[in-house]
Motif scaffolding. Structure first.
Motif, short mmCIF file in Angstrom:
data_model
loop_
_atom_site.label_atom_id
_atom_site.label_comp_id
_atom_site.label_asym_id
_atom_site.label_seq_id
_atom_site.Cartn_x
_atom_site.Cartn_y
_atom_site.Cartn_z
N ARG A 1 0.88 -1.24 0.15
CA ARG A 1 -0.17 -0.15 0.14
C ARG A 1 0.87 1.22 0.01
NH1 ARG A 1 -3.61 -1.46 5.07
NH2 ARG A 1 -3.46 -3.87 4.84
N LEU A 2 2.23 1.08 0.02
CA LEU A 2 3.14 2.34 0.13
C LEU A 2 3.19 2.93 -1.02
CD1 LEU A 2 5.93 1.12 2.79
CD2 LEU A 2 3.97 2.68 3.26
N ARG A 3 2.85 4.29 -1.16
CA ARG A 3 3.32 5.02 -2.55
C ARG A 3 4.41 5.90 -2.13
NH1 ARG A 3 0.03 1.62 -2.84
NH2 ARG A 3 -1.99 1.38 -3.96
N ILE A 4 5.37 5.44 -2.44
CA ILE A 4 6.78 6.27 -2.32
C ILE A 4 7.04 7.22 -3.46
CG2 ILE A 4 9.17 6.03 -1.79
CD1 ILE A 4 8.54 3.08 -0.82
N PHE A 5 7.40 8.31 -2.76
CA PHE A 5 7.74 9.38 -3.96
C PHE A 5 9.37 9.84 -3.52
CE2 PHE A 5 3.37 9.00 -4.21
CZ PHE A 5 2.92 8.97 -5.55
N PRO A 6 9.90 10.85 -4.46
CA PRO A 6 11.26 11.41 -4.21
C PRO A 6 11.28 12.21 -2.87
CG PRO A 6 10.79 11.50 -6.56
CD PRO A 6 9.61 11.05 -5.91
N ASN A 7 10.25 13.00 -2.59
CA ASN A 7 10.24 13.72 -1.45
C ASN A 7 8.71 13.99 -0.84
OD1 ASN A 7 9.05 15.95 -2.82
ND2 ASN A 7 10.74 15.90 -3.96
N GLY A 8 8.73 14.58 0.28
CA GLY A 8 7.29 14.67 1.02
C GLY A 8 6.56 15.57 0.25
N ALA A 9 6.95 16.60 -0.24
CA ALA A 9 5.91 17.54 -1.08
C ALA A 9 5.32 16.68 -2.15
CB ALA A 9 6.72 18.70 -1.50
N THR A 10 5.96 16.18 -3.12
CA THR A 10 5.63 15.35 -4.15
C THR A 10 4.36 14.42 -3.54
OG1 THR A 10 7.64 15.75 -5.37
CG2 THR A 10 6.08 14.10 -5.96
N ALA A 11 4.58 13.53 -2.58
CA ALA A 11 4.03 12.52 -1.89
C ALA A 11 2.76 13.08 -1.51
CB ALA A 11 4.64 11.75 -0.71
N MET A 12 2.85 14.51 -0.96
CA MET A 12 1.34 15.06 -0.45
C MET A 12 0.63 15.51 -1.63
SD MET A 12 1.40 14.52 2.71
CE MET A 12 2.34 12.81 2.43
N ARG A 13 1.35 16.12 -2.75
CA ARG A 13 0.52 16.55 -3.76
C ARG A 13 -0.30 15.22 -4.51
NH1 ARG A 13 5.02 19.90 -4.90
NH2 ARG A 13 6.04 18.11 -6.44
N HIS A 14 0.35 14.16 -4.56
CA HIS A 14 -0.29 12.84 -5.15
C HIS A 14 -1.30 12.30 -4.25
CE1 HIS A 14 3.02 12.63 -7.95
NE2 HIS A 14 2.23 11.98 -8.51
N LEU A 15 -1.22 12.64 -2.82
CA LEU A 15 -2.24 12.10 -1.90
C LEU A 15 -3.24 13.26 -2.16
CD1 LEU A 15 -3.55 11.04 0.78
CD2 LEU A 15 -2.18 12.91 1.83
N ALA A 16 -3.30 14.34 -2.30
CA ALA A 16 -4.48 15.17 -2.68
C ALA A 16 -5.15 14.98 -3.81
CB ALA A 16 -3.78 16.71 -2.94
N LEU A 17 -4.47 14.28 -4.82
CA LEU A 17 -5.03 13.75 -6.11
C LEU A 17 -5.60 12.37 -6.02
CD1 LEU A 17 -2.85 15.84 -8.36
CD2 LEU A 17 -4.89 16.36 -7.56
N SER A 18 -5.20 11.66 -5.00
CA SER A 18 -5.57 10.23 -4.74
C SER A 18 -7.15 10.01 -4.99
CB SER A 18 -5.02 9.74 -3.65
OG SER A 18 -5.45 8.32 -3.52
#
Length: 235
Positions: free
Chosen positions: A142-159
């Motif tokens: 279930r982990l969605r791993i991104f290069p940094n936290g800001a990118t991870a949060m942007r993808h969370l917002a659009l999930s």
């Protein structure tokens, strides 16, 4: 020269952005460069990427200064940043008041958005916490791993997942549109990391870099630091 070159952990991006207009008004310079996982940013400096100012964890700044990449006299702490849980704006907040609540929240999520688990401060800590809670294997898919936290949060917002959550630095959650801070990690699973700024030894704009450090750490910016998610070290 039109811009000050920065290499920074993503945790400081929101705060830097909030001070950029004032910095430009006072110096005539924009702020350009990269924000990302602290380990990756340190490696970019070592590999010769141009930088005037560096903002990373205190431990990495100390090491880079020992390696003669930074000006020791310029080193200044900005503040502590906690690792936290974020949810999509509009989704119910999740209870993370203790380890049991955090474990339940992670197990209930069908997607967990996190930064690089090998190079970022928060990502490394998330991997440790998952092992500590005994659920690393169970949630690995279930982990969605991104290069940094800001990118991870942007993808969370659009999930489009049914029950997604994210875990990264509180500052990255606060500064991302479409994501809401649900709570910091509870005692026993928590992490507060000092972020520190310094002028690069090879800075082309050393005076302007020092000026930005003064803005970031000055009393006038205390409210901005707190708003961005920093725990003020001057309390």
């Amino acid at each position: 020269m039109n811009a000050l070159n920065i290499l920074s952990g993503g945790a400081a991006q929101g705060l830097v952005a909030s001070l950029a207009p004032k910095f430009k008004a006072q110096t005539g310079l924009d702020i350009a460069g990269e924000f990302g996982a602290v380990g990756a940013m340190a490696d970019k400096l070592r590999q010769g990427m141009p930088a005037d100012i560096v903002i990373l964890t205190s431990a990495i700044i100390t090491k880079l200064a020992q390696e003669n990449w930074l000006v020791p006299a310029s080193i200044s702490d900005i503040g502590l940043v906690e690792t936290a849980i974020g949810v999509r704006s509009g989704d119910p907040l999740v209870a993370v008041n203790d380890a049991t609540g955090l474990r339940a929240a992670l197990l209930a999520a069908d997607a967990i958005f996190v930064p690089d688990t090998k190079a970022s401060t928060a990502g490394i800590h998330v991997a440790k916490v998952l092992r500590q809670l005994g659920i690393a294997d169970e949630v690995a898919s279930r982990l969605r791993i991104f290069p940094n936290g800001a990118t991870a949060m942007r993808h969370l917002a659009l999930s489009d997942a049914a029950r997604p959550i994210g875990c990264t630095q509180s500052t990255e959650i606060i500064s991302t549109k479409g994501v809401t801070l649900s709570g910091v990690l509870p005692k026993g699973c928590d992490l507060a990391t000092m972020y520190t700024a310094a002028v690069a030894m090879r800075a082309a704009a050393a005076l302007q870099a020092q000026h930005l450090i003064d803005l970031l750490t000055g009393d006038d910016a205390r409210g901005l630091r707190i708003e961005a998610g920093f725990l003020d070290v001057r309390n």
